[in-house]
Design a protein around this motif. Structure first.
Motif, PDB file in Angstrom:
ATOM      1  N   SER A  13      -5.682  22.309  26.127  1.00  0.00           N
ATOM      2  CA  SER A  13      -5.775  23.523  25.478  1.00  0.00           C
ATOM      3  C   SER A  13      -5.526  24.434  26.750  1.00  0.00           C
ATOM      4  O   SER A  13      -5.125  25.660  26.707  1.00  0.00           O
ATOM      5  N   LYS A  14      -6.072  23.762  27.981  1.00  0.00           N
ATOM      6  CA  LYS A  14      -5.576  24.490  29.162  1.00  0.00           C
ATOM      7  C   LYS A  14      -4.161  24.977  29.784  1.00  0.00           C
ATOM      8  O   LYS A  14      -3.701  26.008  29.976  1.00  0.00           O
ATOM      9  N   PHE A  15      -3.399  23.952  28.985  1.00  0.00           N
ATOM     10  CA  PHE A  15      -1.920  24.122  29.481  1.00  0.00           C
ATOM     11  C   PHE A  15      -1.154  24.715  28.275  1.00  0.00           C
ATOM     12  O   PHE A  15       0.072  24.767  28.119  1.00  0.00           O
ATOM     13  N   ARG A  16      -1.956  25.231  27.310  1.00  0.00           N
ATOM     14  CA  ARG A  16      -1.616  25.692  25.996  1.00  0.00           C
ATOM     15  C   ARG A  16      -0.522  25.063  25.295  1.00  0.00           C
ATOM     16  O   ARG A  16       0.760  25.625  24.967  1.00  0.00           O
ATOM     17  N   ILE A  17      -0.507  23.702  25.410  1.00  0.00           N
ATOM     18  CA  ILE A  17       0.372  22.766  24.695  1.00  0.00           C
ATOM     19  C   ILE A  17       0.189  23.059  23.040  1.00  0.00           C
ATOM     20  O   ILE A  17       1.203  23.131  22.284  1.00  0.00           O
ATOM     21  N   LEU A  18      -1.104  23.238  22.652  1.00  0.00           N
ATOM     22  CA  LEU A  18      -1.586  23.625  21.226  1.00  0.00           C
ATOM     23  C   LEU A  18      -2.291  25.045  21.402  1.00  0.00           C
ATOM     24  O   LEU A  18      -2.704  25.172  22.374  1.00  0.00           O
ATOM     25  N   PRO A  19      -2.023  25.776  20.422  1.00  0.00           N
ATOM     26  CA  PRO A  19      -2.496  27.175  20.454  1.00  0.00           C
ATOM     27  C   PRO A  19      -4.347  27.112  20.240  1.00  0.00           C
ATOM     28  O   PRO A  19      -4.898  26.247  19.704  1.00  0.00           O
ATOM     29  N   GLU A  20      -4.972  28.020  21.047  1.00  0.00           N
ATOM     30  CA  GLU A  20      -6.449  28.217  21.157  1.00  0.00           C
ATOM     31  C   GLU A  20      -7.208  27.045  21.269  1.00  0.00           C
ATOM     32  O   GLU A  20      -6.844  26.425  21.920  1.00  0.00           O
ATOM     33  N   THR A  21      -8.037  26.783  20.273  1.00  0.00           N
ATOM     34  CA  THR A  21      -8.880  25.831  20.221  1.00  0.00           C
ATOM     35  C   THR A  21      -8.415  24.606  19.301  1.00  0.00           C
ATOM     36  O   THR A  21      -9.387  23.690  19.349  1.00  0.00           O
ATOM     37  N   THR A  22      -7.297  24.518  18.936  1.00  0.00           N
ATOM     38  CA  THR A  22      -6.743  23.419  18.102  1.00  0.00           C
ATOM     39  C   THR A  22      -6.994  21.924  18.781  1.00  0.00           C
ATOM     40  O   THR A  22      -7.240  21.201  18.127  1.00  0.00           O
ATOM     41  N   ALA A  23      -6.532  22.266  19.981  1.00  0.00           N
ATOM     42  CA  ALA A  23      -6.697  20.787  20.875  1.00  0.00           C
ATOM     43  C   ALA A  23      -8.040  20.160  20.754  1.00  0.00           C
ATOM     44  O   ALA A  23      -8.123  19.224  20.880  1.00  0.00           O
ATOM     45  N   ILE A  24      -8.879  21.235  21.140  1.00  0.00           N
ATOM     46  CA  ILE A  24     -10.428  20.811  21.458  1.00  0.00           C
ATOM     47  C   ILE A  24     -10.843  19.983  20.114  1.00  0.00           C
ATOM     48  O   ILE A  24     -11.350  19.169  20.088  1.00  0.00           O
ATOM     49  N   TRP A  25     -10.805  20.960  18.989  1.00  0.00           N
ATOM     50  CA  TRP A  25     -11.058  20.517  17.828  1.00  0.00           C
ATOM     51  C   TRP A  25     -10.421  19.217  17.230  1.00  0.00           C
ATOM     52  O   TRP A  25     -11.044  18.308  16.461  1.00  0.00           O
ATOM     53  N   GLY A  26      -9.179  19.157  17.389  1.00  0.00           N
ATOM     54  CA  GLY A  26      -8.350  18.173  16.859  1.00  0.00           C
ATOM     55  C   GLY A  26      -8.732  16.872  17.579  1.00  0.00           C
ATOM     56  O   GLY A  26      -8.607  15.575  16.971  1.00  0.00           O
ATOM     57  N   LEU A  27      -9.084  16.779  18.932  1.00  0.00           N
ATOM     58  CA  LEU A  27      -9.162  15.445  19.569  1.00  0.00           C
ATOM     59  C   LEU A  27     -10.617  15.076  19.720  1.00  0.00           C
ATOM     60  O   LEU A  27     -11.314  14.097  20.027  1.00  0.00           O
ATOM     61  N   LEU A  28     -11.578  16.001  19.288  1.00  0.00           N
ATOM     62  CA  LEU A  28     -13.107  15.937  19.605  1.00  0.00           C
ATOM     63  C   LEU A  28     -13.306  15.100  18.281  1.00  0.00           C
ATOM     64  O   LEU A  28     -13.188  15.535  17.136  1.00  0.00           O
ATOM     65  N   ARG A  29     -13.961  13.976  18.468  1.00  0.00           N
ATOM     66  CA  ARG A  29     -14.340  12.993  17.095  1.00  0.00           C
ATOM     67  C   ARG A  29     -15.601  13.348  16.419  1.00  0.00           C
ATOM     68  O   ARG A  29     -15.651  13.079  15.239  1.00  0.00           O
ATOM     69  N   ILE A  30     -16.310  14.044  17.045  1.00  0.00           N
ATOM     70  CA  ILE A  30     -17.839  14.561  16.434  1.00  0.00           C
ATOM     71  C   ILE A  30     -17.614  15.052  15.282  1.00  0.00           C
ATOM     72  O   ILE A  30     -17.951  14.773  13.922  1.00  0.00           O
TER      73      ILE A  30
END
Length: 57
Positions: free
Chosen positions: A31-48
């Protein structure tokens, strides 16, 4: 089997926490390096959320 689990619960707990922390860190980096937009990276990788989705089915 229960005896084996009770004997090794710190190992199971440690690995589970390590996986959660690693996925959060990886999501933050993506998310920080904007490889994926907005919070997509966080929600996509967070398993909870994925676990909660499975439980609700």
């Amino acid at each position: 089997m229960l005896h084996s689990f009770l004997h090794r619960w710190p190992l199971f707990l440690g690995i589970s926490l390590l996986v959660i922390v690693a996925s959060c860190l990886l999501g933050w980096i993506i998310s920080k390096f904007r490889i994926l937009p907005e919070t997509t990276a966080i929600w996509g990788l967070l398993r909870i959320p994925a676990i909660a989705d499975r439980v609700s089915d």
